[in-house]
Motif scaffolding. Structure first.
Motif, short mmCIF file in Angstrom:
data_model
loop_
_atom_site.label_atom_id
_atom_site.label_comp_id
_atom_site.label_asym_id
_atom_site.label_seq_id
_atom_site.Cartn_x
_atom_site.Cartn_y
_atom_site.Cartn_z
N GLY A 88 0.83 -1.20 0.00
CA GLY A 88 0.00 0.00 0.00
C GLY A 88 0.86 1.24 0.00
N THR A 98 -5.37 4.68 -0.23
CA THR A 98 -5.63 4.43 1.19
C THR A 98 -6.01 2.98 1.46
OG1 THR A 98 -7.93 5.10 0.93
CG2 THR A 98 -6.36 6.80 1.58
N ASN A 99 -6.25 2.21 0.43
CA ASN A 99 -6.62 0.81 0.62
C ASN A 99 -5.39 -0.09 0.57
OD1 ASN A 99 -6.57 1.58 -2.23
ND2 ASN A 99 -7.06 -0.55 -2.64
N HIS A 189 -4.76 4.69 6.38
CA HIS A 189 -5.31 3.68 5.48
C HIS A 189 -6.38 2.88 6.20
CE1 HIS A 189 -3.08 0.45 7.53
NE2 HIS A 189 -1.98 1.17 7.43
N PHE A 211 4.38 0.55 4.04
CA PHE A 211 2.97 0.44 4.44
C PHE A 211 2.96 -0.24 5.81
CE2 PHE A 211 -1.21 -1.70 4.39
CZ PHE A 211 -2.03 -0.65 4.05
#
Length: 242
Positions: A88, A98-99, A189, A211
């Motif tokens: 991510g 954001t996913n 996220h 991430f």
């Protein structure tokens, strides 16, 4: 001609009555008659679709869910579509997606597309930030894995935060720990339900950031209902299918 019209009207009335009748004993016969005219050759259905949680609409359905933190799916209920690595946006970036992504182990590139310049959305690998969460202290900074799963015979999936069990009639795929970005990092996220027994990529302990996944906790003194929630207790989660 009149005889033909009357015959058609009679058949339509009879079939409509048969289709709407709830008499369990006659359902299969009525469906058989109806289906002859419906075009499937009169094949009897494999079951009467009268199960408590199985309907004609969901009998042949399927749903996809992601098993965050594992490379397998629930035995006897789901099949693996592919496995990979969680990725991510970078934890300190204010832009990007954001996913979370389940990135396949074997990517396929279009050789005609060459990346150059800075006008891009950047995708980073994930790391588990669990240095002060004792059950996962040994996988701190490691890169978690993932699997995309197909659950057959079900039509929807649901992640429930702060629960370890599914509602009555639902199938429990797995339970886990609710995880998100750290509260003071700008790159927020979505929350993920990461399996309680996570798998990580071998040799991925060195810290590269990217991430980041931190355990989520409830905060009392806000609008959160306390009790029953407990201040700064890690929140569990469960993934269910129907």
């Amino acid at each position: 001609m009149k005889f033909f019209k009357y015959t058609v009207v009679f058949c339509l009335v009879f079939l409509n009555q048969a289709k709407g009748d709830d008499d369990d004993a006659a359902d299969n016969v009525k469906n058989y008659i109806w289906n002859i005219f419906g075009g499937d050759g009169g094949n009897l259905p494999p079951n009467d679709c009268k199960g408590e949680f199985m309907t004609c609409e969901t009998r042949n359905a399927s749903v996809v869910y992601t098993h965050w933190g594992r490379t397998d799916c629930t035995p006897d209920t789901s099949d693996v579509i592919y496995t990979g690595y969680i990725g991510g946006g970078q934890y300190s970036h204010s832009g990007g997606g954001t996913n979370a992504l389940c990135l396949p182990e074997t990517p396929e590139y279009n050789n005609g597309l060459i990346a150059s310049g800075n006008q891009r959305s950047l995708v980073y690998g994930a790391e588990i930030q669990s240095d002060d969460y004792l059950p996962w202290k040994d996988i701190y900074q490691n890169d978690p894995l993932c699997a995309v799963c197909l659950a057959q015979g079900r039509s929807t999936s649901l992640m429930i935060p702060a629960k370890r069990t599914c509602p009555q009639g639902w199938t429990k795929e797995y339970e886990g720990l609710l995880m998100g970005n750290r509260h003071d990092h700008p790159g927020g996220h979505e929350y993920l339900c990461v399996d309680l027994n996570p798998e990580v990529r071998p040799g991925s302990a060195p810290n590269h950031n990217g991430f980041l996944l931190f355990p989520a906790v409830g905060v009392c003194g806000s609008s959160l209902a306390c009790p029953p929630y407990v201040h700064r207790n890690e929140l569990p989660c469960v993934v269910c299918t129907w």
